[in-house]
Design a protein around this motif. Structure first.
Motif, PDB file in Angstrom:
ATOM      1  N   ALA A   1       0.810  -1.219   0.000  1.00  0.00           N
ATOM      2  CA  ALA A   1       0.000   0.000   0.000  1.00  0.00           C
ATOM      3  C   ALA A   1       0.849   1.277   0.000  1.00  0.00           C
ATOM      4  O   ALA A   1       0.550   2.218  -0.731  1.00  0.00           O
ATOM      5  CB  ALA A   1      -0.946   0.004   1.193  1.00  0.00           C
ATOM      6  N   LEU A   2       1.902   1.336   0.792  1.00  0.00           N
ATOM      7  CA  LEU A   2       2.719   2.544   0.875  1.00  0.00           C
ATOM      8  C   LEU A   2       3.437   2.818  -0.449  1.00  0.00           C
ATOM      9  O   LEU A   2       3.432   3.940  -0.952  1.00  0.00           O
ATOM     10  CB  LEU A   2       3.738   2.434   2.008  1.00  0.00           C
ATOM     11  CG  LEU A   2       4.606   3.672   2.239  1.00  0.00           C
ATOM     12  CD1 LEU A   2       3.751   4.885   2.550  1.00  0.00           C
ATOM     13  CD2 LEU A   2       5.596   3.414   3.354  1.00  0.00           C
ATOM     14  N   ALA A   3       4.024   1.784  -1.023  1.00  0.00           N
ATOM     15  CA  ALA A   3       4.723   1.953  -2.304  1.00  0.00           C
ATOM     16  C   ALA A   3       3.745   2.350  -3.399  1.00  0.00           C
ATOM     17  O   ALA A   3       4.055   3.198  -4.244  1.00  0.00           O
ATOM     18  CB  ALA A   3       5.448   0.664  -2.682  1.00  0.00           C
ATOM     19  N   LYS A   4       2.562   1.777  -3.394  1.00  0.00           N
ATOM     20  CA  LYS A   4       1.566   2.096  -4.415  1.00  0.00           C
ATOM     21  C   LYS A   4       1.026   3.506  -4.232  1.00  0.00           C
ATOM     22  O   LYS A   4       0.711   4.188  -5.202  1.00  0.00           O
ATOM     23  CB  LYS A   4       0.424   1.062  -4.401  1.00  0.00           C
ATOM     24  CG  LYS A   4       0.840  -0.270  -4.974  1.00  0.00           C
ATOM     25  CD  LYS A   4       1.255  -0.083  -6.422  1.00  0.00           C
ATOM     26  CE  LYS A   4       1.733  -1.333  -7.074  1.00  0.00           C
ATOM     27  NZ  LYS A   4       2.042  -1.149  -8.484  1.00  0.00           N
ATOM     28  N   ALA A   5       0.926   3.970  -3.010  1.00  0.00           N
ATOM     29  CA  ALA A   5       0.485   5.341  -2.765  1.00  0.00           C
ATOM     30  C   ALA A   5       1.517   6.328  -3.309  1.00  0.00           C
ATOM     31  O   ALA A   5       1.169   7.347  -3.922  1.00  0.00           O
ATOM     32  CB  ALA A   5       0.263   5.578  -1.271  1.00  0.00           C
ATOM     33  N   GLN A   6       2.799   6.028  -3.132  1.00  0.00           N
ATOM     34  CA  GLN A   6       3.855   6.879  -3.669  1.00  0.00           C
ATOM     35  C   GLN A   6       3.866   6.838  -5.191  1.00  0.00           C
ATOM     36  O   GLN A   6       4.077   7.860  -5.844  1.00  0.00           O
ATOM     37  CB  GLN A   6       5.215   6.465  -3.115  1.00  0.00           C
ATOM     38  CG  GLN A   6       5.374   6.783  -1.643  1.00  0.00           C
ATOM     39  CD  GLN A   6       6.678   6.265  -1.066  1.00  0.00           C
ATOM     40  OE1 GLN A   6       7.315   5.381  -1.621  1.00  0.00           O
ATOM     41  NE2 GLN A   6       7.061   6.817   0.078  1.00  0.00           N
ATOM     42  N   GLU A   7       3.632   5.657  -5.759  1.00  0.00           N
ATOM     43  CA  GLU A   7       3.560   5.543  -7.216  1.00  0.00           C
ATOM     44  C   GLU A   7       2.392   6.352  -7.771  1.00  0.00           C
ATOM     45  O   GLU A   7       2.516   7.012  -8.802  1.00  0.00           O
ATOM     46  CB  GLU A   7       3.412   4.078  -7.621  1.00  0.00           C
ATOM     47  CG  GLU A   7       3.355   3.866  -9.116  1.00  0.00           C
ATOM     48  CD  GLU A   7       3.124   2.424  -9.504  1.00  0.00           C
ATOM     49  OE1 GLU A   7       2.896   2.182 -10.705  1.00  0.00           O
ATOM     50  OE2 GLU A   7       3.165   1.522  -8.633  1.00  0.00           O
ATOM     51  N   LEU A   8       1.259   6.318  -7.068  1.00  0.00           N
ATOM     52  CA  LEU A   8       0.095   7.092  -7.496  1.00  0.00           C
ATOM     53  C   LEU A   8       0.394   8.590  -7.473  1.00  0.00           C
ATOM     54  O   LEU A   8       0.046   9.315  -8.400  1.00  0.00           O
ATOM     55  CB  LEU A   8      -1.106   6.762  -6.614  1.00  0.00           C
ATOM     56  CG  LEU A   8      -2.411   7.484  -6.952  1.00  0.00           C
ATOM     57  CD1 LEU A   8      -2.870   7.153  -8.365  1.00  0.00           C
ATOM     58  CD2 LEU A   8      -3.484   7.113  -5.932  1.00  0.00           C
ATOM     59  N   GLU A   9       1.070   9.063  -6.437  1.00  0.00           N
ATOM     60  CA  GLU A   9       1.449  10.478  -6.370  1.00  0.00           C
ATOM     61  C   GLU A   9       2.378  10.868  -7.511  1.00  0.00           C
ATOM     62  O   GLU A   9       2.260  11.941  -8.091  1.00  0.00           O
ATOM     63  CB  GLU A   9       2.101  10.800  -5.025  1.00  0.00           C
ATOM     64  CG  GLU A   9       1.125  10.933  -3.883  1.00  0.00           C
ATOM     65  CD  GLU A   9       0.082  12.024  -4.125  1.00  0.00           C
ATOM     66  OE1 GLU A   9       0.433  13.138  -4.560  1.00  0.00           O
ATOM     67  OE2 GLU A   9      -1.107  11.736  -3.886  1.00  0.00           O
TER      68      GLU A   9
END
Length: 163
Positions: free
Chosen positions: A133-141
């Motif tokens: 979730a954390l890595a994907k949130a950064q990728e989304l940003e």
């Protein structure tokens, strides 16, 4: 012999440079906005797209007007929204992949002309993984930042075309 070879290369280099300048070639991201010494920009408060546009105007030596002036161009950022559409699901029913749709609507008003309305959409695919979730949130940003950069560049190109 060496001097002749050097002069021939220098002449070819000058010829190539003059051809590039003559055809209107510009490096990507450095569009000339010299026809706009100043522009009025209206947007929502804290708009990230407006902040990017302000950076582009500063890079092109375009002053930003605090108040509307009918004799100067005006850019109105009406709306920029992000939508997500489900593209695929995992076997357990969780979303595996989204399509991000970044919609931008804006209006340009040049001195002595009627305002012109423009809108466009930019698309990106985004794979989701609930285990990261954390890595994907950064990728989304990062994807959102790239979409905004692309939108700002597109608006600047439209302004350069109108001038």
């Amino acid at each position: 012999m060496v001097a002749h070879w050097f002069k021939a290369r220098l002449v070819l280099l000058c010829l190539a440079a003059s051809l590039l300048v003559g055809c209107g070639f510009h490096l990507r991201g450095s569009l000339p906005l010299s026809q706009y010494p100043a522009i009025y920009v209206q947007s929502e408060a804290h708009s990230e797209l407006a902040a990017l546009l302000n950076q582009r105007f500063q890079q092109n030596n375009v002053a930003r007007l605090a108040d509307f002036d009918a004799n100067k161009p005006a850019l109105y950022l009406i709306r920029d929204t992000l939508e997500r559409r489900t593209l695929s699901l995992f076997a357990n029913g969780q979303v595996a992949e989204y399509e991000l749709i970044y919609k931008v609507e804006y209006r340009i008003q040049l001195a002595g002309q009627e305002p012109q309305l423009y809108q466009f959409e930019l698309y990106r695919d985004y794979q989701d993984d609930p285990n990261k979730a954390l890595a994907k949130a950064q990728e989304l940003e990062l994807l959102l930042s790239e979409l905004r950069q692309q939108a700002a560049n597109r608006i600047i190109r439209q302004l350069a075309r109108l001038g």
